[in-house]
Structure formats: C-alpha cells, structure tokens
Design a protein around this motif. Sequence first.
Motif, PDB file in Angstrom:
ATOM      1  N   VAL A 105     -17.512  10.433 -18.025  1.00  0.00           N
ATOM      2  CA  VAL A 105     -17.594   9.727 -19.312  1.00  0.00           C
ATOM      3  C   VAL A 105     -16.989  10.577 -20.431  1.00  0.00           C
ATOM      4  O   VAL A 105     -16.284  10.063 -21.315  1.00  0.00           O
ATOM      5  N   ALA A 106     -17.257  11.877 -20.411  1.00  0.00           N
ATOM      6  CA  ALA A 106     -16.689  12.754 -21.440  1.00  0.00           C
ATOM      7  C   ALA A 106     -15.169  12.775 -21.366  1.00  0.00           C
ATOM      8  O   ALA A 106     -14.484  12.689 -22.400  1.00  0.00           O
ATOM      9  N   GLU A 107     -14.629  12.875 -20.155  1.00  0.00           N
ATOM     10  CA  GLU A 107     -13.171  12.872 -20.001  1.00  0.00           C
ATOM     11  C   GLU A 107     -12.569  11.542 -20.441  1.00  0.00           C
ATOM     12  O   GLU A 107     -11.492  11.505 -21.043  1.00  0.00           O
ATOM     13  N   ALA A 108     -13.266  10.445 -20.152  1.00  0.00           N
ATOM     14  CA  ALA A 108     -12.770   9.132 -20.571  1.00  0.00           C
ATOM     15  C   ALA A 108     -12.732   9.031 -22.093  1.00  0.00           C
ATOM     16  O   ALA A 108     -11.764   8.506 -22.669  1.00  0.00           O
ATOM     17  N   CYS A 109     -13.765   9.549 -22.762  1.00  0.00           N
ATOM     18  CA  CYS A 109     -13.779   9.533 -24.231  1.00  0.00           C
ATOM     19  C   CYS A 109     -12.653  10.391 -24.800  1.00  0.00           C
ATOM     20  O   CYS A 109     -11.997  10.008 -25.779  1.00  0.00           O
ATOM     21  N   LEU A 110     -12.427  11.547 -24.191  1.00  0.00           N
ATOM     22  CA  LEU A 110     -11.384  12.440 -24.685  1.00  0.00           C
ATOM     23  C   LEU A 110      -9.995  11.833 -24.500  1.00  0.00           C
ATOM     24  O   LEU A 110      -9.147  11.906 -25.406  1.00  0.00           O
ATOM     25  N   VAL A 111      -9.756  11.232 -23.347  1.00  0.00           N
ATOM     26  CA  VAL A 111      -8.443  10.634 -23.098  1.00  0.00           C
ATOM     27  C   VAL A 111      -8.223   9.414 -23.999  1.00  0.00           C
ATOM     28  O   VAL A 111      -7.162   9.251 -24.610  1.00  0.00           O
ATOM     29  N   ALA A 112      -9.238   8.556 -24.069  1.00  0.00           N
ATOM     30  CA  ALA A 112      -9.103   7.346 -24.892  1.00  0.00           C
ATOM     31  C   ALA A 112      -8.927   7.705 -26.365  1.00  0.00           C
ATOM     32  O   ALA A 112      -8.074   7.126 -27.059  1.00  0.00           O
ATOM     33  N   GLY A 113      -9.709   8.656 -26.854  1.00  0.00           N
ATOM     34  CA  GLY A 113      -9.575   9.062 -28.244  1.00  0.00           C
ATOM     35  C   GLY A 113      -8.230   9.692 -28.541  1.00  0.00           C
ATOM     36  O   GLY A 113      -7.611   9.408 -29.570  1.00  0.00           O
ATOM     37  N   SER A 114      -7.766  10.537 -27.627  1.00  0.00           N
ATOM     38  CA  SER A 114      -6.466  11.189 -27.831  1.00  0.00           C
ATOM     39  C   SER A 114      -5.332  10.176 -27.818  1.00  0.00           C
ATOM     40  O   SER A 114      -4.413  10.235 -28.646  1.00  0.00           O
ATOM     41  N   ARG A 139     -11.734   5.026 -34.263  1.00  0.00           N
ATOM     42  CA  ARG A 139     -13.105   4.853 -34.724  1.00  0.00           C
ATOM     43  C   ARG A 139     -13.846   6.182 -34.754  1.00  0.00           C
ATOM     44  O   ARG A 139     -13.731   6.995 -33.846  1.00  0.00           O
ATOM     45  N   LYS A 140     -14.609   6.366 -35.787  1.00  0.00           N
ATOM     46  CA  LYS A 140     -15.375   7.600 -35.932  1.00  0.00           C
ATOM     47  C   LYS A 140     -16.450   7.704 -34.851  1.00  0.00           C
ATOM     48  O   LYS A 140     -17.118   6.727 -34.535  1.00  0.00           O
ATOM     49  N   GLY A 141     -16.584   8.886 -34.275  1.00  0.00           N
ATOM     50  CA  GLY A 141     -17.642   9.136 -33.301  1.00  0.00           C
ATOM     51  C   GLY A 141     -17.191   9.228 -31.863  1.00  0.00           C
ATOM     52  O   GLY A 141     -17.982   9.615 -30.994  1.00  0.00           O
ATOM     53  N   VAL A 142     -15.936   8.889 -31.556  1.00  0.00           N
ATOM     54  CA  VAL A 142     -15.460   8.943 -30.169  1.00  0.00           C
ATOM     55  C   VAL A 142     -15.420  10.387 -29.673  1.00  0.00           C
ATOM     56  O   VAL A 142     -15.961  10.718 -28.610  1.00  0.00           O
ATOM     57  N   PHE A 143     -14.790  11.250 -30.442  1.00  0.00           N
ATOM     58  CA  PHE A 143     -14.731  12.658 -30.053  1.00  0.00           C
ATOM     59  C   PHE A 143     -16.100  13.337 -30.180  1.00  0.00           C
ATOM     60  O   PHE A 143     -16.403  14.271 -29.438  1.00  0.00           O
ATOM     61  N   ALA A 144     -16.923  12.865 -31.124  1.00  0.00           N
ATOM     62  CA  ALA A 144     -18.272  13.422 -31.252  1.00  0.00           C
ATOM     63  C   ALA A 144     -19.102  13.107 -30.020  1.00  0.00           C
ATOM     64  O   ALA A 144     -19.854  13.961 -29.522  1.00  0.00           O
ATOM     65  N   ALA A 145     -18.968  11.888 -29.511  1.00  0.00           N
ATOM     66  CA  ALA A 145     -19.668  11.527 -28.277  1.00  0.00           C
ATOM     67  C   ALA A 145     -19.167  12.363 -27.111  1.00  0.00           C
ATOM     68  O   ALA A 145     -19.955  12.808 -26.251  1.00  0.00           O
ATOM     69  N   ALA A 146     -17.858  12.593 -27.072  1.00  0.00           N
ATOM     70  CA  ALA A 146     -17.302  13.433 -26.016  1.00  0.00           C
ATOM     71  C   ALA A 146     -17.838  14.854 -26.110  1.00  0.00           C
ATOM     72  O   ALA A 146     -18.159  15.472 -25.082  1.00  0.00           O
ATOM     73  N   ALA A 147     -17.962  15.382 -27.324  1.00  0.00           N
ATOM     74  CA  ALA A 147     -18.489  16.732 -27.513  1.00  0.00           C
ATOM     75  C   ALA A 147     -19.931  16.831 -27.012  1.00  0.00           C
ATOM     76  O   ALA A 147     -20.321  17.812 -26.363  1.00  0.00           O
ATOM     77  N   ALA A 148     -20.746  15.817 -27.327  1.00  0.00           N
ATOM     78  CA  ALA A 148     -22.129  15.812 -26.862  1.00  0.00           C
ATOM     79  C   ALA A 148     -22.190  15.755 -25.333  1.00  0.00           C
ATOM     80  O   ALA A 148     -22.998  16.448 -24.701  1.00  0.00           O
ATOM     81  N   LEU A 149     -21.331  14.968 -24.737  1.00  0.00           N
ATOM     82  CA  LEU A 149     -21.317  14.857 -23.275  1.00  0.00           C
ATOM     83  C   LEU A 149     -20.797  16.126 -22.619  1.00  0.00           C
ATOM     84  O   LEU A 149     -21.179  16.443 -21.485  1.00  0.00           O
ATOM     85  N   VAL A 150     -19.942  16.852 -23.312  1.00  0.00           N
ATOM     86  CA  VAL A 150     -19.486  18.139 -22.793  1.00  0.00           C
ATOM     87  C   VAL A 150     -20.663  19.106 -22.671  1.00  0.00           C
ATOM     88  O   VAL A 150     -20.809  19.821 -21.672  1.00  0.00           O
ATOM     89  N   LEU A 151     -21.527  19.115 -23.683  1.00  0.00           N
ATOM     90  CA  LEU A 151     -22.719  19.964 -23.628  1.00  0.00           C
ATOM     91  C   LEU A 151     -23.656  19.536 -22.505  1.00  0.00           C
ATOM     92  O   LEU A 151     -24.218  20.373 -21.787  1.00  0.00           O
ATOM     93  N   VAL A 152     -23.832  18.215 -22.351  1.00  0.00           N
ATOM     94  CA  VAL A 152     -24.674  17.718 -21.260  1.00  0.00           C
ATOM     95  C   VAL A 152     -24.088  18.127 -19.915  1.00  0.00           C
ATOM     96  O   VAL A 152     -24.803  18.569 -19.005  1.00  0.00           O
ATOM     97  N   SER A 153     -22.778  17.980 -19.778  1.00  0.00           N
ATOM     98  CA  SER A 153     -22.107  18.367 -18.544  1.00  0.00           C
ATOM     99  C   SER A 153     -22.282  19.845 -18.260  1.00  0.00           C
ATOM    100  O   SER A 153     -22.488  20.256 -17.110  1.00  0.00           O
TER     101      SER A 153
END
Length: 200
Positions: A105-114, A139-153
């Motif tokens: 999910v984190a990688e998907a957010c990073l790729v989609a946001g980029s 949209r605001k929050g895509v990379f923020a969600a990815a950052a949070a998921l990186v920590l979870v990962s």
Amino acid sequence: MGISILVVAVILFLDLFAFVLAVGAEMRRNTGRVVPDEYDERTYCQYDSDASTAYGLGAFGMLLVSQAVVSGVTRCFCFGRGLTPGRSRACAVASFVLSWLSFVVAEACLVAGSARNAYHTKYLGYYAKHDLSSCAALRKGVFAAAAALVLVSMVVSLLFYWSYSKADTGGWVKHQNEGGVGMAEYGPNKAKASSLLTGD
C-alpha cells in the motif's frame, strides 16, 4: 539464525530515509497557479518544480530495498528450514502478512502520488474557458499516508525479523555422540568403567 545488528541497522536506515523522503514529498507537493497567456485573453495553469516527484520515487526505492533485505535474510518466509511451533512462529506469520500489506500500500501511494504530481508538472496547456479560477493538483495527504505506512512497514518488518529469528533458532538442539558412545576421563574410576563395558 540469530538476530544481526547490522541487518537491523540497515532496515532502520532505509525505512527512516524513505519516511523522510515521503514527508519531503508531501511538503513539496506540486501546485499550480493561473496565469494569463501573453498572446491572447485566455488563461492556463503554470506549475512549479517536480521535486515532490523525485522525493516520492526516492522513498519508493528506499522502501523497496528495505523489503528486499528483510525478504533475503528471512528467505521470504517460504524457503529454508521450518520454524519451531509456538508464539514466535505465530507472531512471525502475522507480522509477515502485515509487513507485505503495508509495504504494497505504501509503494502504491508513492507511485500514484509521484505519477500524479509529475503529470501536473509537465502539463502546460490552454483552456477554452477564459475564467479559469484554479488548477488541478495532487490531493493533499497522499504522500503523508505513504509516510505513515512506511513507519508501519518498518515496525512490522523488524518484528517479523525478530520473531522469525527466534522461531528459527528455538527448535535446534545440537546433539553430541550420535554415532556412538564416547568415554571421557573422569578420574580413578576409568578402569572400572571400562571393565564393566567390556564384560571383564
């Protein structure tokens, strides 16, 4: 298999670096402003730099390498020796699933946001309407969600590595003298013990 401090340090470094890059991508999201065309009365959107895209792709790469390291040292949980049944094995299975889920999910957010950010950065066009009031942006929050998921990962990956290492070493006992019975010198009773074994 014991826990390697070097492996833990590499995982921490890569994941924390990916987290910092994802936060930087969120802070440097591409924005556009409406500007008038110099040749006619129409307006168009002009976007700023694509630094956020570079940060997002960098975070994607760091997280990918981190997951590859975990998968390599644990043999992707599918190869190698079996694990000792118990709580450590159950924890390893649960953290393995969560690790891959948060990673994907984190990688998907990073790729989609980029990709979305890069699209708006490169796009520069004219609009048929003269009263363009705003520009489309990520949209605001895509990379923020990815950052949070990186920590979870990161957390669940370290938990998986720890529980896997514990379950992998818990059931292995080194046995000696499996091929025969060996005698050692324990003192003056050696001759007596030898005579008992030989029947003399």
